[in-house]
Motif scaffolding. Structure first.
Motif, PDB file in Angstrom:
ATOM      1  N   ALA A  39      -9.278   2.716   2.942  1.00 56.06           N
ATOM      2  CA  ALA A  39     -10.537   2.771   2.212  1.00 56.06           C
ATOM      3  C   ALA A  39     -10.304   2.190   0.826  1.00 56.06           C
ATOM      4  CB  ALA A  39     -11.041   4.210   2.109  1.00 56.06           C
ATOM      5  N   LEU A  40     -11.378   1.624   0.243  1.00 60.11           N
ATOM      6  CA  LEU A  40     -11.227   1.001  -1.064  1.00 60.11           C
ATOM      7  C   LEU A  40     -12.552   0.990  -1.814  1.00 60.11           C
ATOM      8  CD1 LEU A  40     -12.548  -2.136  -0.951  1.00 60.11           C
ATOM      9  CD2 LEU A  40     -10.573  -2.472   0.519  1.00 60.11           C
ATOM     10  N   ALA A  41     -12.431   0.824  -3.118  1.00 55.11           N
ATOM     11  CA  ALA A  41     -13.584   0.645  -4.002  1.00 55.11           C
ATOM     12  C   ALA A  41     -13.326  -0.594  -4.841  1.00 55.11           C
ATOM     13  CB  ALA A  41     -13.769   1.862  -4.902  1.00 55.11           C
ATOM     14  N   THR A  42     -14.306  -1.482  -4.922  1.00 57.81           N
ATOM     15  CA  THR A  42     -14.229  -2.647  -5.786  1.00 57.81           C
ATOM     16  C   THR A  42     -15.347  -2.542  -6.807  1.00 57.81           C
ATOM     17  OG1 THR A  42     -14.348  -5.067  -5.926  1.00 57.81           O
ATOM     18  CG2 THR A  42     -15.492  -4.030  -4.067  1.00 57.81           C
ATOM     19  N   MET A  57      -6.272  -7.096   5.404  1.00 55.04           N
ATOM     20  CA  MET A  57      -4.863  -6.991   5.015  1.00 55.04           C
ATOM     21  C   MET A  57      -4.325  -5.587   5.275  1.00 55.04           C
ATOM     22  SD  MET A  57      -5.107  -9.237   1.491  1.00 55.04           S
ATOM     23  CE  MET A  57      -3.398  -8.996   0.983  1.00 55.04           C
ATOM     24  N   LEU A  58      -5.120  -4.581   4.967  1.00 56.98           N
ATOM     25  CA  LEU A  58      -4.701  -3.213   5.252  1.00 56.98           C
ATOM     26  C   LEU A  58      -4.494  -3.014   6.745  1.00 56.98           C
ATOM     27  CD1 LEU A  58      -7.034  -1.161   2.877  1.00 56.98           C
ATOM     28  CD2 LEU A  58      -4.572  -1.508   2.622  1.00 56.98           C
ATOM     29  N   ARG A  59      -5.384  -3.587   7.533  1.00 56.84           N
ATOM     30  CA  ARG A  59      -5.281  -3.457   8.991  1.00 56.84           C
ATOM     31  C   ARG A  59      -3.994  -4.106   9.509  1.00 56.84           C
ATOM     32  NH1 ARG A  59     -10.077  -4.971   9.752  1.00 56.84           N
ATOM     33  NH2 ARG A  59     -11.060  -2.936   9.996  1.00 56.84           N
ATOM     34  N   GLU A  60      -3.536  -5.130   8.810  1.00 60.75           N
ATOM     35  CA  GLU A  60      -2.287  -5.803   9.183  1.00 60.75           C
ATOM     36  C   GLU A  60      -1.062  -5.021   8.745  1.00 60.75           C
ATOM     37  OE1 GLU A  60      -2.734  -9.540   7.272  1.00 60.75           O
ATOM     38  OE2 GLU A  60      -4.279 -10.261   8.663  1.00 60.75           O
ATOM     39  N   GLY A  61      -1.257  -3.950   7.970  1.00 62.97           N
ATOM     40  CA  GLY A  61      -0.144  -3.130   7.540  1.00 62.97           C
ATOM     41  C   GLY A  61       0.294  -3.337   6.110  1.00 62.97           C
ATOM     42  N   VAL A  62      -0.426  -4.164   5.347  1.00 66.54           N
ATOM     43  CA  VAL A  62      -0.101  -4.361   3.932  1.00 66.54           C
ATOM     44  C   VAL A  62      -0.376  -3.061   3.187  1.00 66.54           C
ATOM     45  CG1 VAL A  62      -0.662  -5.667   1.840  1.00 66.54           C
ATOM     46  CG2 VAL A  62      -0.651  -6.811   4.072  1.00 66.54           C
ATOM     47  N   ALA A  63       0.581  -2.609   2.397  1.00 63.74           N
ATOM     48  CA  ALA A  63       0.442  -1.349   1.660  1.00 63.74           C
ATOM     49  C   ALA A  63      -0.553  -1.496   0.522  1.00 63.74           C
ATOM     50  CB  ALA A  63       1.793  -0.906   1.113  1.00 63.74           C
ATOM     51  N   ALA A  64      -1.121  -0.367   0.087  1.00 69.71           N
ATOM     52  CA  ALA A  64      -2.170  -0.373  -0.930  1.00 69.71           C
ATOM     53  C   ALA A  64      -1.757  -1.122  -2.191  1.00 69.71           C
ATOM     54  CB  ALA A  64      -2.565   1.063  -1.270  1.00 69.71           C
ATOM     55  N   ALA A  83     -10.320  -1.791  -9.129  1.00 71.00           N
ATOM     56  CA  ALA A  83     -10.334  -1.413  -7.715  1.00 71.00           C
ATOM     57  C   ALA A  83      -9.410  -0.234  -7.485  1.00 71.00           C
ATOM     58  CB  ALA A  83      -9.895  -2.585  -6.835  1.00 71.00           C
ATOM     59  N   GLY A  84      -9.683   0.490  -6.417  1.00 72.30           N
ATOM     60  CA  GLY A  84      -8.811   1.560  -5.959  1.00 72.30           C
ATOM     61  C   GLY A  84      -8.673   1.479  -4.458  1.00 72.30           C
ATOM     62  N   VAL A  85      -7.506   1.799  -3.928  1.00 68.06           N
ATOM     63  CA  VAL A  85      -7.230   1.691  -2.496  1.00 68.06           C
ATOM     64  C   VAL A  85      -6.375   2.859  -2.033  1.00 68.06           C
ATOM     65  CG1 VAL A  85      -6.196   0.292  -0.660  1.00 68.06           C
ATOM     66  CG2 VAL A  85      -7.265  -0.840  -2.618  1.00 68.06           C
ATOM     67  N   VAL A  86      -6.692   3.376  -0.853  1.00 72.35           N
ATOM     68  CA  VAL A  86      -5.800   4.276  -0.121  1.00 72.35           C
ATOM     69  C   VAL A  86      -5.664   3.693   1.284  1.00 72.35           C
ATOM     70  CG1 VAL A  86      -5.442   6.571   0.824  1.00 72.35           C
ATOM     71  CG2 VAL A  86      -6.427   6.314  -1.452  1.00 72.35           C
ATOM     72  N   ASP A  87      -4.438   3.401   1.690  1.00 75.78           N
ATOM     73  CA  ASP A  87      -4.272   2.807   3.012  1.00 75.78           C
ATOM     74  C   ASP A  87      -4.167   3.886   4.085  1.00 75.78           C
ATOM     75  OD1 ASP A  87      -1.525   3.639   3.226  1.00 75.78           O
ATOM     76  OD2 ASP A  87      -0.868   1.838   2.154  1.00 75.78           O
ATOM     77  N   ARG A  88      -4.109   3.466   5.331  1.00 71.01           N
ATOM     78  CA  ARG A  88      -4.157   4.402   6.452  1.00 71.01           C
ATOM     79  C   ARG A  88      -2.939   5.325   6.491  1.00 71.01           C
ATOM     80  NH1 ARG A  88      -3.428  -0.555  10.652  1.00 71.01           N
ATOM     81  NH2 ARG A  88      -1.180  -0.867  10.404  1.00 71.01           N
ATOM     82  N   ASP A  89      -1.862   4.930   5.833  1.00 69.89           N
ATOM     83  CA  ASP A  89      -0.652   5.745   5.789  1.00 69.89           C
ATOM     84  C   ASP A  89      -0.589   6.640   4.558  1.00 69.89           C
ATOM     85  OD1 ASP A  89       0.435   4.721   8.199  1.00 69.89           O
ATOM     86  OD2 ASP A  89       1.026   2.902   7.145  1.00 69.89           O
ATOM     87  N   GLY A  90      -1.656   6.633   3.750  1.00 69.39           N
ATOM     88  CA  GLY A  90      -1.723   7.525   2.605  1.00 69.39           C
ATOM     89  C   GLY A  90      -1.142   6.979   1.319  1.00 69.39           C
ATOM     90  N   ARG A  91      -0.782   5.707   1.275  1.00 70.32           N
ATOM     91  CA  ARG A  91      -0.307   5.112   0.034  1.00 70.32           C
ATOM     92  C   ARG A  91      -1.516   4.738  -0.824  1.00 70.32           C
ATOM     93  NH1 ARG A  91       3.451   1.207   3.618  1.00 70.32           N
ATOM     94  NH2 ARG A  91       1.380   1.087   4.598  1.00 70.32           N
ATOM     95  N   ALA A  92      -1.435   5.045  -2.115  1.00 71.28           N
ATOM     96  CA  ALA A  92      -2.580   4.876  -3.005  1.00 71.28           C
ATOM     97  C   ALA A  92      -2.234   3.947  -4.156  1.00 71.28           C
ATOM     98  CB  ALA A  92      -3.029   6.228  -3.548  1.00 71.28           C
ATOM     99  N   SER A 115      -4.084  11.950  -0.318  1.00 73.84           N
ATOM    100  CA  SER A 115      -3.915  10.821  -1.236  1.00 73.84           C
ATOM    101  C   SER A 115      -5.248  10.430  -1.861  1.00 73.84           C
ATOM    102  CB  SER A 115      -3.329   9.624  -0.494  1.00 73.84           C
ATOM    103  OG  SER A 115      -2.087   9.955   0.077  1.00 73.84           O
ATOM    104  N   PHE A 116      -5.174   9.925  -3.110  1.00 74.59           N
ATOM    105  CA  PHE A 116      -6.398   9.517  -3.794  1.00 74.59           C
ATOM    106  C   PHE A 116      -6.115   8.396  -4.783  1.00 74.59           C
ATOM    107  CE2 PHE A 116      -4.483  12.514  -6.722  1.00 74.59           C
ATOM    108  CZ  PHE A 116      -4.685  11.921  -7.967  1.00 74.59           C
ATOM    109  N   ALA A 117      -7.164   7.643  -5.065  1.00 71.67           N
ATOM    110  CA  ALA A 117      -7.191   6.686  -6.166  1.00 71.67           C
ATOM    111  C   ALA A 117      -8.517   6.910  -6.885  1.00 71.67           C
ATOM    112  CB  ALA A 117      -7.082   5.256  -5.654  1.00 71.67           C
ATOM    113  N   ALA A 118      -8.439   7.327  -8.144  1.00 71.20           N
ATOM    114  CA  ALA A 118      -9.639   7.588  -8.953  1.00 71.20           C
ATOM    115  C   ALA A 118      -9.661   6.592 -10.104  1.00 71.20           C
ATOM    116  CB  ALA A 118      -9.617   9.014  -9.497  1.00 71.20           C
TER     117      ALA A 118
END
Length: 281
Positions: A39-42, A57-64, A83-92, A115-118
């Motif tokens: 998930a992300l916010a721009t 890119m996240l779907r391909e496995g690129v970390a947040a 921007a803020g991002v949390v990837d599917r593995d919880g990296r923020a 995990s969060f990105a504020a």
């Protein structure tokens, strides 16, 4: 002009974004999420490509963190972005360009609370982001991710929010197979595009969302009895459903009232029964 929180549930089953801004229909531009990606916010000077290429890119496995670095390294207007991002593995990760309007900044965390990105820009001060983070951390026991996200927004607003005022807010939550009918991943997608109290409006809509699409624990469902079935027949007849087939009448009435997600073949949802009682006097 905007503050947001991107979050992942403690068990990793859900991801979401909540955003508020003095900007018309901010929910149309800021949030993006996919259950198999992140998930992300721009925001700030929004780059909408982050919502598409970023999720890919996240779907391909690129970390947040790598995502934000690679994406903004190639963006000539990165100084104005946030921007803020949390990837599917919880990296923020969070990013604030040096020309984002003051006050601007963000915080991240990857603890047991989820995990969060504020982040936010053109805010009353850093206390807005701090208040969102505090609310997020304090609500870890709340199982509803959308409620946690909106509560974080409310805390940010109470801490000063956008000093220009209020206009729009939105919340988006995804979970694999958690959408309508189990046929999609979008659990909640609500927007208040232009309202004097947009976060309060989101809360009101979340209440309606729970009413229509919520789930009552199996042990609280009501068994059919002659007494209950007799009441159902009488009340359904008062609404115009009196075919003589209780199951069919109940099913059709629930569809008319948008309660199809609360249908059970051999039990009655007490939320539905209460609604029927309330509407039939």
């Amino acid at each position: 002009m905007t503050f947001s929180l991107v979050g992942r549930s403690p068990d990793g089953s859900a991801l979401g974004v909540a955003v508020a801004s003095k900007f018309l229909a901010a929910g149309a531009y800021v949030p993006a999420a996919a259950a198999d990606a992140g998930a992300l916010a721009t925001q700030a000077h929004v780059n909408l490509e982050l919502k598409t290429r970023g999720l890919a890119m996240l779907r391909e496995g690129v970390a947040a963190g790598e995502l934000l670095q690679r994406f903004f390294d190639a963006d000539p207007d990165r100084a104005e972005r946030q921007a803020g991002v949390v990837d599917r593995d919880g990296r923020a990760a969070t990013f604030t360009g040096e020309r984002a309007q003051h006050w601007a900044g963000g915080r991240t965390g990857e603890g047991p609370e989820g995990s969060f990105a504020a982040q936010g820009n053109l805010l009353a001060g850093p206390g807005v982001v701090d208040a969102m983070v505090d609310a997020w951390l304090a609500s870890a026991a709340e199982p509803d991710l959308a409620r946690r996200l909106v509560a974080a927004l409310a805390a940010g607003q109470d801490a000063g929010g956008d000093p220009r005022g209020k206009q729009a807010a939105a919340v988006l939550v995804v979970s694999a197979g958690g959408g309508y009918g189990g046929l999609g991943d979008v659990v909640v997608d609500l927007r208040s595009d232009d309202h004097p109290e947009p976060i309060g409006e989101l809360t009101r809509m979340l209440d309606l969302h729970d009413l229509y699409f919520g789930s009552t624990p199996a042990e609280q469902l009501l068994a059919h009895t002659p007494e209950l079935d007799g009441e159902l027949v009488r009340r359904l007849a008062a609404t115009g459903y009196a075919s003589g087939d209780l199951g069919r009448d109940l099913y059709d009435w629930m569809g008319r009232e948008n309660f199809e997600e609360r249908w059970h073949d051999d039990r009655i949802d007490p939320v539905v029964l209460e609604h029927l009682r309330r509407t039939t006097g």
